[in-house]
Scaffold this motif. Structure first.
Motif, PDB file in Angstrom:
ATOM      1  N   ASN A 256       0.838  -1.191   0.000  1.00 22.26           N
ATOM      2  CA  ASN A 256       0.000   0.000   0.000  1.00 22.26           C
ATOM      3  C   ASN A 256       0.880   1.250   0.000  1.00 22.26           C
ATOM      4  N   ALA A 257       0.570   2.223  -0.869  1.00 21.46           N
ATOM      5  CA  ALA A 257       1.423   3.410  -1.026  1.00 21.46           C
ATOM      6  C   ALA A 257       1.526   4.212   0.265  1.00 21.46           C
ATOM      7  N   PHE A 258       0.420   4.359   0.983  1.00 22.49           N
ATOM      8  CA  PHE A 258       0.456   5.125   2.229  1.00 22.49           C
ATOM      9  C   PHE A 258       1.299   4.400   3.277  1.00 22.49           C
ATOM     10  N   TYR A 259       1.203   3.077   3.329  1.00 28.31           N
ATOM     11  CA  TYR A 259       2.006   2.311   4.281  1.00 28.31           C
ATOM     12  C   TYR A 259       3.490   2.461   3.976  1.00 28.31           C
ATOM     13  N   LYS A 260       3.849   2.444   2.693  1.00 28.31           N
ATOM     14  CA  LYS A 260       5.250   2.636   2.318  1.00 28.31           C
ATOM     15  C   LYS A 260       5.741   4.017   2.743  1.00 28.31           C
ATOM     16  N   GLU A 261       4.880   5.021   2.623  1.00 28.10           N
ATOM     17  CA  GLU A 261       5.251   6.367   3.064  1.00 28.10           C
ATOM     18  C   GLU A 261       5.494   6.392   4.568  1.00 28.10           C
ATOM     19  N   LEU A 262       4.640   5.726   5.324  1.00 31.36           N
ATOM     20  CA  LEU A 262       4.814   5.670   6.778  1.00 31.36           C
ATOM     21  C   LEU A 262       6.144   5.007   7.144  1.00 31.36           C
ATOM     22  N   LYS A 263       6.476   3.905   6.486  1.00 28.26           N
ATOM     23  CA  LYS A 263       7.736   3.217   6.775  1.00 28.26           C
ATOM     24  C   LYS A 263       8.932   4.111   6.473  1.00 28.26           C
TER      25      LYS A 263
END
Length: 261
Positions: A9-16
């Motif tokens: 998920n793009a948002f999850y990658k941003e969070l990481k």
């Protein structure tokens, strides 16, 4: 509340990326607040975050449920992650899984040294920087100026050590300190273990600017030469000097003691 279950998920990658990369935090202007205390403090002092993220298990915690509800009521979106995914964005061991994504506050143009302030000259340890911010906020100081070599104030470790102090301070980063000191409208006090002046002999019942230096090298020679006073904190025993965060706390609260006396 939106459910995110994929690592792709793009948002999850941003969070990481924000959780692990100082470069990503600086480039995006975004930070992660990890844990109940920081998230509660942000809600109370700053309002809605950009996004609220919780783990599935944490939703059963009444404090976390209240934080998520408060964020949504303030207009922020909220997402829930499986515990296994949440672990990759949190650096708090055995913590309560709630994170706020926030825009790192950028204060207006630095006003210059006209009220009690702190100048950090290459303080590199995030724990020290966070502790200094916490002591500054607790003693009534509101402005902090950081040289380019100082630890990034919106990193997770600094945020945890400061325990919400960020939200009541104006923090100016990547500031060249020498021009600031030259134009100061208040006395500038540089701390040094080798200074002749002693902290308790000074009249601190007025605004002053405190200069605190690198953990090993101390305040730079340039700033020592420019300072109004070079100040030492007296101590007993054979220890060469105090930790910079401990020195800061002693200085700030001696000023507060004199102001309140």
């Amino acid at each position: 509340m939106k459910s995110i279950t994929s690592r792709d998920n793009a948002f999850y990658k941003e969070l990481k990326a924000l959780a692990t990369s100082s470069q990503a935090r600086r480039k995006s202007g975004l930070s992660l607040l990890d844990g109940v205390h920081l998230c509660q403090s942000w809600l109370e002092l700053r309002g809605a975050p950009v996004h609220c993220v919780v783990s599935e298990a944490a939703l059963a915690n009444p404090e976390v449920a209240a934080i998520a509800a408060g964020a949504e009521a303030a207009g922020a979106p909220a997402s829930v992650l499986p515990d296994a995914l949440f672990g990759a964005i949190s650096q708090v061991e055995h913590g309560v899984h709630v994170v706020f994504l926030v825009a790192s506050p950028v204060p207006d143009k630095a006003p210059g040294l006209v009220e009690s302030s702190v100048l950090l000259d290459g303080v590199q340890d995030p724990g020290n920087v966070g502790s200094i911010l916490r002591s500054a906020a607790a003693s009534g100081i509101r402005q902090v100026y950081c040289s380019p070599g100082t630890a990034f104030c919106w990193s997770p470790k600094v945020l945890r050590a400061a325990m919400g102090a960020h939200f009541v301070l104006d923090i100016f980063e990547n500031i060249e300190l020498a021009p600031l000191v030259r134009s100061a409208g208040i006395p500038v006090l540089a701390t040094s273990g080798y200074a002749a002046e002693r902290l308790y002999a000074l009249d601190l019942r007025r605004p002053v600017a405190w200069v605190l230096g690198h953990e090993g090298q101390g305040v730079s020679q340039e700033l020592l030469a420019l300072a109004t006073h070079r100040v030492a904190v007296p101590h007993a025993g054979k220890v060469e000097s105090l930790n910079v965060a401990a020195c800061a706390a002693v200085c700030f609260f001696e000023q507060l003691r004199q102001l309140q006396a």
